[in-house]
Design a protein around this motif. Structure first.
Motif, PDB file in Angstrom:
ATOM      1  N   LEU A   1      18.334  10.402 -73.250  1.00 32.01           N
ATOM      2  CA  LEU A   1      18.619  10.063 -74.645  1.00 32.01           C
ATOM      3  C   LEU A   1      20.095  10.305 -74.966  1.00 32.01           C
ATOM      4  O   LEU A   1      20.768   9.459 -75.561  1.00 32.01           O
ATOM      5  N   TYR A   2      20.587  11.493 -74.566  1.00 29.73           N
ATOM      6  CA  TYR A   2      21.980  11.827 -74.847  1.00 29.73           C
ATOM      7  C   TYR A   2      22.932  10.850 -74.169  1.00 29.73           C
ATOM      8  O   TYR A   2      23.913  10.399 -74.784  1.00 29.73           O
ATOM      9  N   LYS A   3      22.665  10.491 -72.924  1.00 27.43           N
ATOM     10  CA  LYS A   3      23.568   9.592 -72.201  1.00 27.43           C
ATOM     11  C   LYS A   3      23.488   8.162 -72.751  1.00 27.43           C
ATOM     12  O   LYS A   3      24.418   7.380 -72.563  1.00 27.43           O
TER      13      LYS A   3
ATOM     14  N   PRO B   1      27.432   7.552 -73.038  1.00 21.36           N
ATOM     15  CA  PRO B   1      27.520   7.219 -71.609  1.00 21.36           C
ATOM     16  C   PRO B   1      28.824   7.680 -70.971  1.00 21.36           C
ATOM     17  O   PRO B   1      28.912   7.813 -69.742  1.00 21.36           O
ATOM     18  N   GLU B   2      29.839   7.937 -71.807  1.00 22.79           N
ATOM     19  CA  GLU B   2      31.142   8.353 -71.270  1.00 22.79           C
ATOM     20  C   GLU B   2      31.139   9.808 -70.801  1.00 22.79           C
ATOM     21  O   GLU B   2      32.027  10.234 -70.041  1.00 22.79           O
ATOM     22  N   ASP B   3      30.141  10.586 -71.251  1.00 22.65           N
ATOM     23  CA  ASP B   3      30.093  12.006 -70.905  1.00 22.65           C
ATOM     24  C   ASP B   3      29.399  12.175 -69.555  1.00 22.65           C
ATOM     25  O   ASP B   3      28.196  12.426 -69.479  1.00 22.65           O
ATOM     26  N   THR B   4      30.174  12.056 -68.495  1.00 25.73           N
ATOM     27  CA  THR B   4      29.613  12.134 -67.138  1.00 25.73           C
ATOM     28  C   THR B   4      29.342  13.566 -66.702  1.00 25.73           C
ATOM     29  O   THR B   4      28.688  13.793 -65.682  1.00 25.73           O
ATOM     30  N   ASP B   5      29.840  14.533 -67.465  1.00 29.71           N
ATOM     31  CA  ASP B   5      29.651  15.948 -67.095  1.00 29.71           C
ATOM     32  C   ASP B   5      28.363  16.539 -67.669  1.00 29.71           C
ATOM     33  O   ASP B   5      27.978  17.650 -67.309  1.00 29.71           O
TER      34      ASP B   5
END
Length: 303
Positions: A35-37, A41-45
């Motif tokens: 859900l968060y991604k 989607p830019e938060d790869t960490d």
């Protein structure tokens, strides 16, 4: 429940069935991360360990608070509302109340005082509404000032992004499709177990929340069902209240009639003067000795 009240127990789908699935679906950290991604989607960490559910437990007041709150690290606070298929801008007020309570609990959890000179650290809020009805002309964003104050420059503002059905295959869109399938089946079969099971079957066939529904089908059926729907509960409650009130009034009236008759009998016996108060008490059990003494004193004053 009184003995003469009959109630047919019927298993029915809960009115909050879709909401129950929403909460259960995202209790799983794996789904929560999806859900968060979808939103970032830019938060790869981001990992499952960096996400925490901070939903406020709301026991006393139904639907006052949001359905899901997520803390991402210590810097960002995500607030997600599941609006189901009924559109209402009142959800902005719910967001405002939820946000205030979430911050209050966050400051307590992090031992930050609002009464010291040191500026507190405040996680940045992100406000979303997941709308499961037909989009129509629903805006991408709604705001407190626009919806309630004709766009005036007010001292407090709340803005929320509206997420509707799309062509994507992300977990949010799958949940929206799940809700729409449920609504379609409800129109065919009503609030029944068949509606729930058909919804699950169709969604698995269409690869909608398939993994979740396959792994937790029994639990999903359970959380979507209820022994009584809200209407049945209220009917039973008011029937019980009616019976209780009727019984209470009947008993009260009967006791008063008995007491009045005993008082009349005691008054005649006292005036006759042939029996002591102790013996009179045997014939008028609803009167206490104090009442008999008061009655005797009054009669003696009038003599």
């Amino acid at each position: 429940m009184s003995g003469d009240t009959k109630q047919t127990i019927e298993v029915k789908a809960k009115r909050t069935a879709k909401n129950s699935v929403f909460l259960d679906l995202f209790q799983d950290k794996k789904n929560l991360l999806k859900l968060y991604k979808t939103l970032h989607p830019e938060d790869t960490d981001a990992t499952e360990d960096t996400l925490d559910i901070v939903t406020i437990d709301n026991v006393l007041t139904d639907n006052l608070y949001n359905d899901l709150g997520i803390m991402v690290g210590n810097n960002r606070l995500l607030l997600l509302l599941e609006a189901q298929s009924s559109w209402t801008v009142n959800i902005l007020i719910r967001i405002l109340l939820y946000l205030a309570q979430s911050y209050h609990e966050y400051f307590e959890r992090t031992s930050q005082s609002l009464y010291k000179s040191t500026k507190v650290k405040v996680p940045k809020p992100e406000l979303y509404i997941i709308y499961t009805g037909n989009r129509g002309r629903k805006p991408d964003t709604i705001s407190l000032s626009k919806e309630f104050f004709d766009g005036a420059d007010i001292d407090i503002e709340v803005k929320a992004k509206v997420i509707c059905e799309s062509e994507t295959e992300d977990i949010i869109n799958q949940y929206i499709i799940f809700c729409k399938v449920f609504d379609e089946q409800r129109k065919l079969y009503g609030m029944t177990e068949q509606t729930v099971r058909e919804t699950i079957r169709i969604c698995k066939d269409r690869n909608v929340l398939k993994e979740y529904l396959m792994n937790r089908e029994v639990e999903v059926v359970t959380i979507m069902m209820s022994l009584f729907n809200d209407e049945q509960i209220m009917k039973t409650y008011w029937k019980d209240m009616e019976n209780t009130l009727t019984n209470t009034l009947t008993n009260t009236l009967t006791d008063k009639i008995t007491h009045d008759k005993d008082r009349e009998t005691a008054e005649k016996m006292i005036k006759d003067g042939e029996l002591s108060l102790e013996k009179i008490a045997r014939y008028v059990p609803s009167l206490s000795m104090d009442e008999l003494r008061e009655l005797e004193a009054r009669i003696m004053q009038l003599a």
